[in-house]
Design an enzyme around this catalytic site. Sequence first.
Site, PDB file in Angstrom:
ATOM      1  N   HIS A  17       0.799  -1.280   0.082  1.00 30.88           N
ATOM      2  CA  HIS A  17      -0.050  -0.044   0.062  1.00 30.88           C
ATOM      3  C   HIS A  17       0.819   1.270  -0.175  1.00 30.88           C
ATOM      4  CE1 HIS A  17      -3.092  -2.658   2.248  1.00 30.88           C
ATOM      5  NE2 HIS A  17      -3.684  -2.354   0.986  1.00 30.88           N
ATOM      6  N   LYS A  41     -15.604  -7.920   4.243  1.00 31.33           N
ATOM      7  CA  LYS A  41     -14.970  -8.601   5.267  1.00 31.33           C
ATOM      8  C   LYS A  41     -14.872  -7.743   6.360  1.00 31.33           C
ATOM      9  CE  LYS A  41     -11.731  -7.246   1.562  1.00 31.33           C
ATOM     10  NZ  LYS A  41     -10.742  -6.715   0.939  1.00 31.33           N
ATOM     11  N   ARG A  90      -1.961  -6.266  -8.707  1.00 24.23           N
ATOM     12  CA  ARG A  90      -1.063  -7.234  -8.514  1.00 24.23           C
ATOM     13  C   ARG A  90      -1.069  -8.231  -9.223  1.00 24.23           C
ATOM     14  NH1 ARG A  90      -3.386  -7.646  -2.439  1.00 24.23           N
ATOM     15  NH2 ARG A  90      -5.060  -6.889  -3.671  1.00 24.23           N
ATOM     16  N   SER A 128      -2.967  -7.510   2.735  1.00 24.83           N
ATOM     17  CA  SER A 128      -3.285  -7.574   4.052  1.00 24.83           C
ATOM     18  C   SER A 128      -3.663  -9.006   4.739  1.00 24.83           C
ATOM     19  CB  SER A 128      -4.497  -6.522   4.407  1.00 24.83           C
ATOM     20  OG  SER A 128      -4.213  -5.244   4.032  1.00 24.83           O
TER      21      SER A 128
HETATM   22  P1  ADP Z   1      -9.724  -3.393  -0.702  1.00 26.73           P
HETATM   23  O1  ADP Z   1     -10.261  -4.198   0.072  1.00 26.73           O
HETATM   24  O2  ADP Z   1     -10.197  -2.161  -1.244  1.00 26.73           O
HETATM   25  O3  ADP Z   1      -9.011  -3.962  -2.126  1.00 26.73           O
HETATM   26  P2  ADP Z   1      -7.094  -3.093   0.353  1.00 26.73           P
HETATM   27  O4  ADP Z   1      -6.588  -2.367   1.724  1.00 26.73           O
HETATM   28  O5  ADP Z   1      -6.837  -4.515   0.228  1.00 26.73           O
HETATM   29  O6  ADP Z   1      -8.433  -2.689  -0.232  1.00 26.73           O
HETATM   30  O7  ADP Z   1      -6.209  -2.587  -0.775  1.00 26.73           O
HETATM   31  C1  ADP Z   1      -6.424  -1.231  -1.250  1.00 26.73           C
HETATM   32  C2  ADP Z   1      -5.566  -0.961  -2.514  1.00 26.73           C
HETATM   33  O8  ADP Z   1      -4.206  -1.402  -2.437  1.00 26.73           O
HETATM   34  C3  ADP Z   1      -6.154  -1.805  -3.903  1.00 26.73           C
HETATM   35  O9  ADP Z   1      -6.069  -1.062  -4.894  1.00 26.73           O
HETATM   36  C4  ADP Z   1      -5.126  -2.900  -3.856  1.00 26.73           C
HETATM   37  O10 ADP Z   1      -5.263  -3.339  -5.162  1.00 26.73           O
HETATM   38  C5  ADP Z   1      -3.937  -2.172  -3.527  1.00 26.73           C
HETATM   39  N1  ADP Z   1      -2.846  -3.030  -3.033  1.00 26.73           N
HETATM   40  C6  ADP Z   1      -2.944  -3.947  -1.882  1.00 26.73           C
HETATM   41  N2  ADP Z   1      -1.858  -4.568  -1.682  1.00 26.73           N
HETATM   42  C7  ADP Z   1      -1.081  -4.177  -2.713  1.00 26.73           C
HETATM   43  C8  ADP Z   1       0.259  -4.496  -3.032  1.00 26.73           C
HETATM   44  N3  ADP Z   1       0.990  -5.353  -2.638  1.00 26.73           N
HETATM   45  N4  ADP Z   1       0.947  -3.545  -4.340  1.00 26.73           N
HETATM   46  C9  ADP Z   1       0.335  -2.747  -4.826  1.00 26.73           C
HETATM   47  N5  ADP Z   1      -1.094  -2.367  -4.397  1.00 26.73           N
HETATM   48  C10 ADP Z   1      -1.684  -3.066  -3.445  1.00 26.73           C
END
Ligand code: ADP
Length: 173
Positions: A17, A41, A90, A128
């Site tokens: 992130h 979730k 990703r 996450s």
């Molecule tokens: P959501 O539940 O909306 O997907 P996340 O917190 O999982 O929320 O992710 C927020 C954003 O960060 C999303 O656009 C996700 O694709 C991106 N993201 C999460 N992990 C990574 C990573 N390792 N590398 C690049 N982008 C990421």
Amino acid sequence: MIIAVVPGSFDPITAGHLDIIKRASDIYDRIIIGIVVNPSKKPLFSLEERLKMVKEEVAGNTAIEVDSFDGLLVEFVKMHGARVIIRGLRAVSDFEHEFQMAQLNRKLSPEIETIFMMASPEYTYLSSSIVKEISQYGGDVSGLVSPNIEALLRRALAKPGEGKELDGYNGPY
Ligand code: ADP
């Protein structure tokens, strides 16, 4: 001045992130991190905890603001005077869901553009949920999250009797 919103659950915020946020802040004038209040979730960390941890992670950069939203993302984007939504990609598996959301948001607000950034190679596998899973089994998540988040994870995932889970417990046992 172009303002971009980086939305997500951030449960918890990872190095992946932070990489996207940093790269976005190098391009746009201002970044608003939008923490989803009510993800489908059930989150490990409460909204208050997520707001606090994300603010601490980006505290050094005055061009980044952290806020939360409950409702339509496009309304949150408009409220902040932003016109760009940033999402990270990703793997191909992210694509279908992201494509659907981007199309839907465009239908709702054609003036708002969704921009995708490819994950940096070292973070393509990072999410996450993976971090929570590793922590749960006592694995090492250093390098995947900050030391502060590592400590928060240890506390949140401590076994009953050792930490957070019993805080405020009013049950009969
Ligand atoms: P959501 O539940 O909306 O997907 P996340 O917190 O999982 O929320 O992710 C927020 C954003 O960060 C999303 O656009 C996700 O694709 C991106 N993201 C999460 N992990 C990574 C990573 N390792 N590398 C690049 N982008 C990421």
